[in-house]
Design an enzyme around this catalytic site. Structure first.
Site, PDB file in Angstrom:
ATOM      1  N   SER A  13       0.827  -1.210   0.000  1.00 33.94           N
ATOM      2  CA  SER A  13       0.000   0.000   0.000  1.00 33.94           C
ATOM      3  C   SER A  13       0.861   1.258   0.000  1.00 33.94           C
ATOM      4  CB  SER A  13      -0.924  -0.011   1.217  1.00 33.94           C
ATOM      5  OG  SER A  13      -0.153  -0.054   2.399  1.00 33.94           O
ATOM      6  N   GLU A 119      17.797  18.255  -7.744  1.00 32.05           N
ATOM      7  CA  GLU A 119      18.572  17.177  -7.106  1.00 32.05           C
ATOM      8  C   GLU A 119      19.680  16.727  -8.047  1.00 32.05           C
ATOM      9  OE1 GLU A 119      15.315  15.233  -4.078  1.00 32.05           O
ATOM     10  OE2 GLU A 119      15.392  14.396  -6.076  1.00 32.05           O
ATOM     11  N   HIS A 241      22.325   5.911  -0.712  1.00 30.91           N
ATOM     12  CA  HIS A 241      22.090   7.363  -0.662  1.00 30.91           C
ATOM     13  C   HIS A 241      23.288   7.986   0.037  1.00 30.91           C
ATOM     14  CE1 HIS A 241      20.306  11.264   0.045  1.00 30.91           C
ATOM     15  NE2 HIS A 241      19.252  10.909  -0.688  1.00 30.91           N
ATOM     16  N   ARG A 287      24.134  10.095  -7.749  1.00 32.18           N
ATOM     17  CA  ARG A 287      24.324   9.513  -6.422  1.00 32.18           C
ATOM     18  C   ARG A 287      25.456   8.510  -6.286  1.00 32.18           C
ATOM     19  NH1 ARG A 287      18.327   8.489  -4.357  1.00 32.18           N
ATOM     20  NH2 ARG A 287      18.047  10.731  -4.255  1.00 32.18           N
ATOM     21  N   HIS A 348      19.691   2.421   0.061  1.00 34.43           N
ATOM     22  CA  HIS A 348      18.511   3.279  -0.098  1.00 34.43           C
ATOM     23  C   HIS A 348      17.491   2.735  -1.080  1.00 34.43           C
ATOM     24  CE1 HIS A 348      16.346   7.062  -0.148  1.00 34.43           C
ATOM     25  NE2 HIS A 348      16.536   7.202  -1.456  1.00 34.43           N
ATOM     26  N   ARG A 383      19.842   4.862 -10.320  1.00 32.03           N
ATOM     27  CA  ARG A 383      18.597   5.628 -10.437  1.00 32.03           C
ATOM     28  C   ARG A 383      18.845   7.123 -10.272  1.00 32.03           C
ATOM     29  NH1 ARG A 383      14.735   7.595  -6.599  1.00 32.03           N
ATOM     30  NH2 ARG A 383      15.973   6.707  -4.911  1.00 32.03           N
TER      31      ARG A 383
HETATM   32  P1  FAD Z   1       6.705   1.073  -0.616  1.00 33.30           P
HETATM   33  O1  FAD Z   1       6.266   2.470  -0.494  1.00 33.30           O
HETATM   34  O2  FAD Z   1       7.972   0.689   0.053  1.00 33.30           O
HETATM   35  O3  FAD Z   1       5.522   0.185  -0.046  1.00 33.30           O
HETATM   36  C1  FAD Z   1       5.659  -1.202   0.122  1.00 33.30           C
HETATM   37  C2  FAD Z   1       4.355  -1.750   0.639  1.00 33.30           C
HETATM   38  O4  FAD Z   1       4.372  -3.167   0.556  1.00 33.30           O
HETATM   39  C3  FAD Z   1       4.074  -1.433   2.107  1.00 33.30           C
HETATM   40  O5  FAD Z   1       2.692  -1.203   2.253  1.00 33.30           O
HETATM   41  C4  FAD Z   1       4.435  -2.727   2.808  1.00 33.30           C
HETATM   42  O6  FAD Z   1       3.772  -2.895   4.040  1.00 33.30           O
HETATM   43  C5  FAD Z   1       3.963  -3.727   1.787  1.00 33.30           C
HETATM   44  N1  FAD Z   1       4.560  -5.058   1.858  1.00 33.30           N
HETATM   45  C6  FAD Z   1       5.846  -5.415   1.671  1.00 33.30           C
HETATM   46  N2  FAD Z   1       5.973  -6.750   1.795  1.00 33.30           N
HETATM   47  C7  FAD Z   1       4.738  -7.237   2.051  1.00 33.30           C
HETATM   48  C8  FAD Z   1       4.217  -8.532   2.293  1.00 33.30           C
HETATM   49  N3  FAD Z   1       4.990  -9.620   2.304  1.00 33.30           N
HETATM   50  N4  FAD Z   1       2.889  -8.661   2.539  1.00 33.30           N
HETATM   51  C9  FAD Z   1       2.079  -7.584   2.570  1.00 33.30           C
HETATM   52  N5  FAD Z   1       2.516  -6.326   2.350  1.00 33.30           N
HETATM   53  C10 FAD Z   1       3.829  -6.168   2.094  1.00 33.30           C
HETATM   54  N6  FAD Z   1      11.858   8.397  -4.261  1.00 33.30           N
HETATM   55  C11 FAD Z   1      11.537   9.493  -4.959  1.00 33.30           C
HETATM   56  O7  FAD Z   1      11.176   9.413  -6.146  1.00 33.30           O
HETATM   57  N7  FAD Z   1      11.574  10.726  -4.370  1.00 33.30           N
HETATM   58  C12 FAD Z   1      11.949  10.905  -3.070  1.00 33.30           C
HETATM   59  O8  FAD Z   1      11.947  12.018  -2.570  1.00 33.30           O
HETATM   60  C13 FAD Z   1      12.317   9.757  -2.317  1.00 33.30           C
HETATM   61  N8  FAD Z   1      12.720   9.868  -1.025  1.00 33.30           N
HETATM   62  C14 FAD Z   1      12.958   8.743  -0.305  1.00 33.30           C
HETATM   63  C15 FAD Z   1      13.276   8.860   1.040  1.00 33.30           C
HETATM   64  C16 FAD Z   1      13.447   7.722   1.821  1.00 33.30           C
HETATM   65  C17 FAD Z   1      13.787   7.851   3.278  1.00 33.30           C
HETATM   66  C18 FAD Z   1      13.322   6.442   1.221  1.00 33.30           C
HETATM   67  C19 FAD Z   1      13.518   5.195   2.044  1.00 33.30           C
HETATM   68  C20 FAD Z   1      13.043   6.320  -0.133  1.00 33.30           C
HETATM   69  C21 FAD Z   1      12.856   7.461  -0.905  1.00 33.30           C
HETATM   70  N9  FAD Z   1      12.545   7.365  -2.256  1.00 33.30           N
HETATM   71  C22 FAD Z   1      12.235   8.499  -2.963  1.00 33.30           C
HETATM   72  C23 FAD Z   1      12.282   6.078  -2.877  1.00 33.30           C
HETATM   73  C24 FAD Z   1      10.762   5.866  -2.934  1.00 33.30           C
HETATM   74  O9  FAD Z   1      10.191   6.389  -1.752  1.00 33.30           O
HETATM   75  C25 FAD Z   1      10.396   4.401  -3.057  1.00 33.30           C
HETATM   76  O10 FAD Z   1      11.102   3.802  -4.101  1.00 33.30           O
HETATM   77  C26 FAD Z   1       8.904   4.255  -3.341  1.00 33.30           C
HETATM   78  O11 FAD Z   1       8.165   4.943  -2.360  1.00 33.30           O
HETATM   79  C27 FAD Z   1       8.512   2.798  -3.362  1.00 33.30           C
HETATM   80  O12 FAD Z   1       7.120   2.711  -3.412  1.00 33.30           O
HETATM   81  P2  FAD Z   1       6.436   1.298  -3.503  1.00 33.30           P
HETATM   82  O13 FAD Z   1       4.977   1.545  -3.573  1.00 33.30           O
HETATM   83  O14 FAD Z   1       7.069   0.495  -4.573  1.00 33.30           O
HETATM   84  O15 FAD Z   1       6.824   0.577  -2.126  1.00 33.30           O
HETATM   85  C1  SIN Z   2      15.974  12.479  -1.318  1.00 36.80           C
HETATM   86  O1  SIN Z   2      15.127  13.275  -0.929  1.00 36.80           O
HETATM   87  O2  SIN Z   2      17.186  12.681  -1.312  1.00 36.80           O
HETATM   88  C2  SIN Z   2      15.502  11.164  -1.829  1.00 36.80           C
HETATM   89  C3  SIN Z   2      15.202  11.278  -3.237  1.00 36.80           C
HETATM   90  C4  SIN Z   2      15.172   9.933  -3.882  1.00 36.80           C
HETATM   91  O3  SIN Z   2      15.506   8.914  -3.273  1.00 36.80           O
HETATM   92  O4  SIN Z   2      14.829   9.890  -5.068  1.00 36.80           O
END
Ligand code: FAD
Ligand code: SIN
Length: 547
Positions: A13, A119, A241, A287, A348, A383
């Site tokens: 989610s 960035e 990161h 990065r 990261h 990335r």
């Molecule tokens: P996630 O948002 O990680 O969600 C994963 C979901 O899967 C969660 O709901 C979790 O509970 C669920 N899940 C996992 N395994 C299971 C399981 N076995 N059963 C049930 N549920 C499960 N990217 C950018 O583009 N810009 C940014 O500014 C940026 N900043 C970042 C800052 C931080 C601190 C971090 C850690 C990452 C950042 N990134 C950024 C990267 C980006 O946030 C992620 O790549 C992106 O949010 C991933 O989204 P997602 O929906 O794929 O997974």
């Molecule tokens: C950040 O805010 O530096 C994270 C951006 C990203 O992971 O893409």
């Protein structure tokens, strides 16, 4: 137990899962899972923002594509890059329509209404954001929207253990027909049956001792897809990161790249600058280059950390642009308007993942993967900052459209068996799980980190195989638990990372090895093929088998 029946189940989610759920037609019965609260995962913690070309005067799509290809060090798939970047503006418009409160632009002369930050690796200001807490704004808005939808059932605290495929059931074709889910609150294992399953479970950076990710980033979806017969690619490209807060009590806190985008400078402990010695783009180099430079300087100086300093900017500017970072650092007695911030690099982002086509279709019929768990070819060997959220939105939208267009082709699933617990007992040795978690993450950091060698990778491979043997024994004899399932997945994903790293005999992007410091002339992805691989015709065309 009677199975729970849905048209589509979505595991995860975050940005990817929420967007898919919201973009599927309202007449579909959908189940949306998170193994923790609905806001768990990386999305909530995203700081910098979403990269997209909005300010048409100073920027254009071709330039965003070019920047992505440069950062990707020759390995991006141009068609995927183009598809995702070209849909940037429409994705942002959709988010704005959902109610995401992006930060408005104070400068009335700018043609766009929203503030755009900058960035590393981006040649223009093109990151739309909500202060320095973009992920929180997106996550809260989209969760509110799914809560209003009558056709979407929400299942927080439900952990997917494994996918169910027809071939596992002894039926001739190979398609995904559901998943076994551990209800963590009630300690019950439920069977969910579905015509389509979407994995949106995020990345695997928890494989490393130091990470910006939350504890759940254990690569569950990648491991489940691999076990279900899907190919996995380019797992050696784990992004570090450059700037996570270095403080004994600050677990996983990121200092956004936007701090460097707005003028922050990297400094040695004696206050001297060093980034120009590594790259003419200095603090705004991609990065991989910045993280390696920091790692090199730390090792050379024997320093525990380096510093990121933005205190030369006006205090009000810092407080208004980075309110979350300001408050968090102040909590550790670091006033970023006056003091440099102690930083270290940390794992990261998982650039590789489950091989998919433009619509998220995996090698298994009825199974889709989107977001950080997937490998679309957008990121190549490194990335570009803020491209990952963009990928989540665009891929989720394509995936939802594709499922909706072809839904009549996915047959009704057969009867599914219950989870069999007749041969297992409650564990009396949970210390084994805790010990193996620590050991795994430490050797991954030491041997498969920012700088690698063949010898270190072989050591890591040896250790991961031993751990997998122990974990398998544990899994076969004891009842499953959250920690055991995550550890089992993390060990498998670590093995995939190491295998990919061993296969790549060159240094490219995020994969740097002292044994092969040069770029190879042959440009290729590292594609791993599982023993039970069955390619669907659709993915075979998009991603021919190359390994
Ligand atoms: P996630 O948002 O990680 O969600 C994963 C979901 O899967 C969660 O709901 C979790 O509970 C669920 N899940 C996992 N395994 C299971 C399981 N076995 N059963 C049930 N549920 C499960 N990217 C950018 O583009 N810009 C940014 O500014 C940026 N900043 C970042 C800052 C931080 C601190 C971090 C850690 C990452 C950042 N990134 C950024 C990267 C980006 O946030 C992620 O790549 C992106 O949010 C991933 O989204 P997602 O929906 O794929 O997974
Ligand atoms: C950040 O805010 O530096 C994270 C951006 C990203 O992971 O893409």
């Amino acid at each position: 137990m009677k199975p729970f029946d849905y048209d589509v189940i979505i595991i995860g989610s975050g940005a990817a899962g929420l967007t898919t759920a919201l973009q599927l037609p309202d007449h579909f019965r959908i189940a949306l899972f998170s193994k923790d609260s609905l806001s768990a995962g990386s999305t909530y913690w995203a700081q910098g923002g979403v990269a997209a070309v909005l300010d048409q005067v100073g920027d254009n799509v071709e330039q965003h594509i070019k920047d992505t290809l440069i950062a990707g060090a020759g390995l991006c798939k141009e068609a995927s890059v183009r598809h995702i970047v070209e849909h940037g503006q429409s994705s942002i418009e959709w988010l704005i329509n959902q109610g995401v409160p992006f930060t408005p632009d104070q400068d009335q002369n700018r043609p766009y209404d929203y503030h755009l930050t900058r960035e590393g690796g981006h040649s223009s200001r093109r990151i739309i954001h909500a202060d320095d807490a973009t992920g929180k704004a997106i996550s809260e808005t989209l969760i509110q929207q799914v809560q209003n939808k009558l056709n979407i059932d929400l299942y927080p605290y439900h952990l997917a253990i494994d996918l169910i495929t027809t071939s596992k059931l002894g039926i001739d074709d190979h398609r995904c027909v559901g998943a076994y889910m551990l209800d963590l609150k009630n300690e019950a294992i439920k069977v969910f049956r579905s015509r389509c399953t979407v994995i949106a479970s995020g990345g695997a950076s928890k494989a490393y001792l130091y990470t910006s990710n939350t504890d759940g980033a254990s690569g569950d979806g990648i491991a489940m897809a691999w076990r279900a017969g899907c190919r996995v690619a380019n797992m050696e490209f784990n992004q570090f990161h450059p700037t996570c807060l270095y403080h004994p009590n600050a677990k996983s806190f990121l200092i956004s790249e936007a701090v460097r985008g707005e003028g922050g400078l990297l400094k040695r402990p004696d206050g001297s600058l060093f980034m120009k010695n590594y790259d003419p783009r200095a603090e705004l180099a991609p990065r991989d280059i910045v993280a390696r430079a920091i790692d090199h300087e730390m090792k050379r100086l024997g320093a525990d950390c380096l510093y990121l300093d933005i205190s030369h900017k006006p205090a009000e500017f810092i407080r208004s642009h980075f309110p979350t970072i300001y408050e968090r650092c102040l909590g550790f007695d670091i006033d970023i308007t006056k003091d440099p911030i102690p930083i270290v690099p940390a794992a990261h982002y998982t650039c590789g993942g489950i091989v998919v086509d433009e619509h998220g279709q995996t090698d298994t019929e009825g199974l889709f993967a989107i977001g950080e768990c997937s490998f679309t070819g957008l990121h190549g060997a490194n990335r570009l900052a803020s491209n990952s959220l963009l990928e989540c939105f665009v891929s989720a939208s394509s995936c939802a459209q594709n499922i909706s267009d072809h839904f009549q082709h996915y047959p009704q699933p057969p009867t599914l068996p219950d989870w069999d617990e007749s041969q297992v007992i409650d564990s009396d040795e949970n210390v084994v799980i805790a010990h193996n978690w620590d050991e795994l993450r430490r050797f991954m950091w030491d041997y498969v980190g920012i700088v690698r060698t063949d010898k270190r990778l072989q050591r890591a491979m040896h250790r991961v195989r031993l751990l997998q043997f122990e974990i398998h024994e544990f899994y076969s004899n004891f009842k499953v638990s959250n920690d055991l399932i995550e550890l089992r997945n993390l060990a498998l994903v670590s093995e995939l990372i190491i295998r990919c790293a061993i296969e790549r005999k060159e240094s490219r992007g995020l994969h740097y090895t002292l044994d092969y410091p040069e770029l190879s002339e042959t440009i290729r992805d590292t594609v791993l093929v599982p023993e039970n691989f069955h390619a669907s015709q659709k993915t075979k065309q998009a991603h021919p088998v190359t390994a």
